[in-house]
Design a protein around this motif. Structure first.
Motif, short mmCIF file in Angstrom:
data_model
loop_
_atom_site.label_atom_id
_atom_site.label_comp_id
_atom_site.label_asym_id
_atom_site.label_seq_id
_atom_site.Cartn_x
_atom_site.Cartn_y
_atom_site.Cartn_z
N MET A 101 0.84 -1.20 0.00
CA MET A 101 0.00 0.00 0.00
C MET A 101 0.88 1.26 0.00
O MET A 101 1.87 1.32 0.70
N THR A 102 0.50 2.23 -0.80
CA THR A 102 1.25 3.48 -0.84
C THR A 102 0.95 4.29 0.42
O THR A 102 -0.17 4.25 0.94
N PRO A 103 1.94 5.03 0.94
CA PRO A 103 1.73 5.78 2.19
C PRO A 103 0.97 7.08 2.00
O PRO A 103 0.91 7.62 0.90
N GLU A 104 0.39 7.56 3.07
CA GLU A 104 -0.26 8.87 3.13
C GLU A 104 0.52 9.72 4.14
O GLU A 104 1.32 9.21 4.91
N THR A 105 0.27 11.01 4.13
CA THR A 105 0.92 11.90 5.08
C THR A 105 -0.13 12.72 5.84
O THR A 105 -1.28 12.83 5.40
N VAL A 106 0.28 13.27 6.97
CA VAL A 106 -0.63 14.08 7.78
C VAL A 106 0.18 15.22 8.42
O VAL A 106 1.38 15.06 8.67
N SER A 107 -0.46 16.34 8.66
CA SER A 107 0.24 17.46 9.27
C SER A 107 0.54 17.17 10.74
O SER A 107 -0.20 16.42 11.39
N PRO A 108 1.62 17.75 11.27
CA PRO A 108 1.94 17.55 12.69
C PRO A 108 0.80 17.99 13.61
O PRO A 108 0.60 17.39 14.67
N GLU A 109 0.06 19.02 13.20
CA GLU A 109 -1.03 19.53 14.03
C GLU A 109 -2.15 18.49 14.18
O GLU A 109 -2.67 18.27 15.27
N VAL A 110 -2.49 17.87 13.07
CA VAL A 110 -3.54 16.84 13.11
C VAL A 110 -3.05 15.63 13.89
O VAL A 110 -3.79 15.05 14.70
N ALA A 111 -1.80 15.25 13.67
CA ALA A 111 -1.25 14.10 14.39
C ALA A 111 -1.29 14.33 15.89
O ALA A 111 -1.67 13.44 16.66
N HIS A 153 -6.91 5.91 2.04
CA HIS A 153 -7.32 7.27 1.71
C HIS A 153 -8.11 7.86 2.89
O HIS A 153 -9.08 7.23 3.36
N PRO A 154 -7.76 9.05 3.39
CA PRO A 154 -8.52 9.66 4.48
C PRO A 154 -10.00 9.81 4.15
O PRO A 154 -10.86 9.57 5.01
N ALA A 155 -10.30 10.19 2.91
CA ALA A 155 -11.70 10.39 2.52
C ALA A 155 -12.48 9.08 2.58
O ALA A 155 -13.68 9.07 2.92
N TYR A 156 -11.82 7.97 2.25
CA TYR A 156 -12.51 6.68 2.32
C TYR A 156 -12.74 6.27 3.76
O TYR A 156 -13.83 5.79 4.11
N LEU A 157 -11.74 6.45 4.62
CA LEU A 157 -11.91 6.16 6.05
C LEU A 157 -13.07 6.96 6.61
O LEU A 157 -13.92 6.43 7.34
N LYS A 158 -13.12 8.24 6.27
CA LYS A 158 -14.19 9.13 6.75
C LYS A 158 -15.56 8.62 6.29
O LYS A 158 -16.50 8.53 7.09
N SER A 159 -15.65 8.24 5.03
CA SER A 159 -16.95 7.79 4.51
C SER A 159 -17.41 6.50 5.19
O SER A 159 -18.60 6.32 5.46
N GLN A 160 -16.47 5.59 5.50
CA GLN A 160 -16.85 4.34 6.15
C GLN A 160 -17.26 4.55 7.60
O GLN A 160 -18.22 3.93 8.08
N LEU A 161 -16.56 5.43 8.32
CA LEU A 161 -16.97 5.74 9.69
C LEU A 161 -18.36 6.37 9.70
O LEU A 161 -19.19 6.07 10.56
N GLU A 162 -18.63 7.23 8.73
CA GLU A 162 -19.96 7.84 8.63
C GLU A 162 -21.02 6.81 8.29
O GLU A 162 -22.14 6.87 8.81
N LYS A 163 -20.67 5.86 7.44
CA LYS A 163 -21.62 4.80 7.09
C LYS A 163 -21.91 3.90 8.29
O LYS A 163 -23.05 3.50 8.50
N PHE A 164 -20.87 3.57 9.06
CA PHE A 164 -21.10 2.78 10.27
C PHE A 164 -21.98 3.56 11.24
O PHE A 164 -22.90 3.01 11.85
N ARG A 165 -21.73 4.85 11.37
CA ARG A 165 -22.48 5.69 12.31
C ARG A 165 -23.95 5.76 11.94
O ARG A 165 -24.83 5.74 12.81
N SER A 166 -24.23 5.83 10.66
CA SER A 166 -25.63 5.95 10.21
C SER A 166 -26.27 4.59 9.92
O SER A 166 -27.40 4.53 9.45
N ASN A 167 -25.52 3.52 10.18
CA ASN A 167 -25.98 2.14 9.96
C ASN A 167 -26.20 1.82 8.48
O ASN A 167 -26.93 0.89 8.15
N LEU A 168 -25.57 2.58 7.58
CA LEU A 168 -25.59 2.22 6.17
C LEU A 168 -24.62 1.08 5.90
O LEU A 168 -24.75 0.35 4.93
N TYR A 195 -5.50 11.12 10.64
CA TYR A 195 -4.42 10.56 11.45
C TYR A 195 -4.16 9.11 11.09
O TYR A 195 -3.01 8.70 10.86
N ILE A 196 -5.21 8.31 11.02
CA ILE A 196 -5.09 6.88 10.74
C ILE A 196 -4.43 6.64 9.39
O ILE A 196 -3.59 5.74 9.25
N SER A 197 -4.78 7.43 8.40
CA SER A 197 -4.25 7.21 7.06
C SER A 197 -2.73 7.27 7.01
O SER A 197 -2.09 6.61 6.20
#
Length: 200
Positions: A101-111, A153-168, A195-197
């Motif tokens: 898997m290719t790596p992602e990066t995150v800002s120190p502030e978010v980390a 991908h951060p956007a994919y992680l976000k979408s899956q957490l939102e789907k779990f939250r809404s029971n989709l 952060y996770i990404s």
């Protein structure tokens, strides 16, 4: 007698695992239909679709089975898995699991803002740390079918957490992701996803 029984069960379990393993080369050949969304090596060029390179094979098999059974709903994937046999699923999963898997990066502030939450959760809100299932580096747990989430991908992680939250999305064991994500705010999800990404 008990020791003999345990030994027999262990051997049978090993045989079952060995029989269930996929063929990487066969999976590579079969993966041509996956390329458009997931990329040739499982590193999706679009954040609409997950990176599946380096994901645990057992987790990938589980997802393919659940897309086919309808336990996990997605109109695109439902069509893609409709004609797959169990061996096809094993082979495809073995191939993508063998990729990097290719790596992602995150800002120190978010980390800095998200690390404590990821590691230890929030006791006041009854939220456990993500490390309990996904580990401190987001590598998951193969035997328990807890996915590798680092590098995604951060956007994919976000979408899956939102789907779990809404029971989709409701295919996590014992509904635990629904229970956890129901307590997450939009800000929590945004921070955790970024952060996770970038965990390595």
């Amino acid at each position: 007698m008990n020791k003999l029984l345990v030994a027999v069960i262990a051997v049978l379990g090993f045989i079952n695992v060995a029989q269930a393993q996929g063929d990487i080369e066969a999976g590579k050949t079969k993966s041509t239909t996956c390329v458009a969304c997931h990329g040739a090596d499982g590193n999706s060029p679009s954040n609409l679709y997950p990176k599946i390179a380096g994901q645990h094979a057992s987790y990938l098999v589980k997802q393919l089975q659940e897309f086919k059974s309808g336990d996990r709903e997605d109109p695109i994937m439902a069509g893609m898995v409709a004609g797959l046999s169990e061996q096809d699923m094993e082979d495809l999963s073995a191939y993508f699991a063998s990729q990097t898997m290719t790596p992602e990066t995150v800002s120190p502030e978010v980390a800095e803002a998200a690390k404590k939450f990821y590691m230890g959760g929030d006791l006041d809100r009854g939220i456990p740390g993500c490390t309990a299932c996904h580990g401190p580096r987001g590598n998951g747990l193969e035997l328990a079918k807890f996915p590798k989430i680092s590098g995604q991908h951060p956007a994919y992680l976000k979408s899956q957490l939102e789907k779990f939250r809404s029971n989709l999305r409701h295919n996590a064991p014992n509904g635990m992701m629904k229970d956890i994500s129901a307590k997450l705010s939009d800000t929590d999800i945004e921070l955790l996803s970024e952060y996770i990404s970038a965990l390595h």
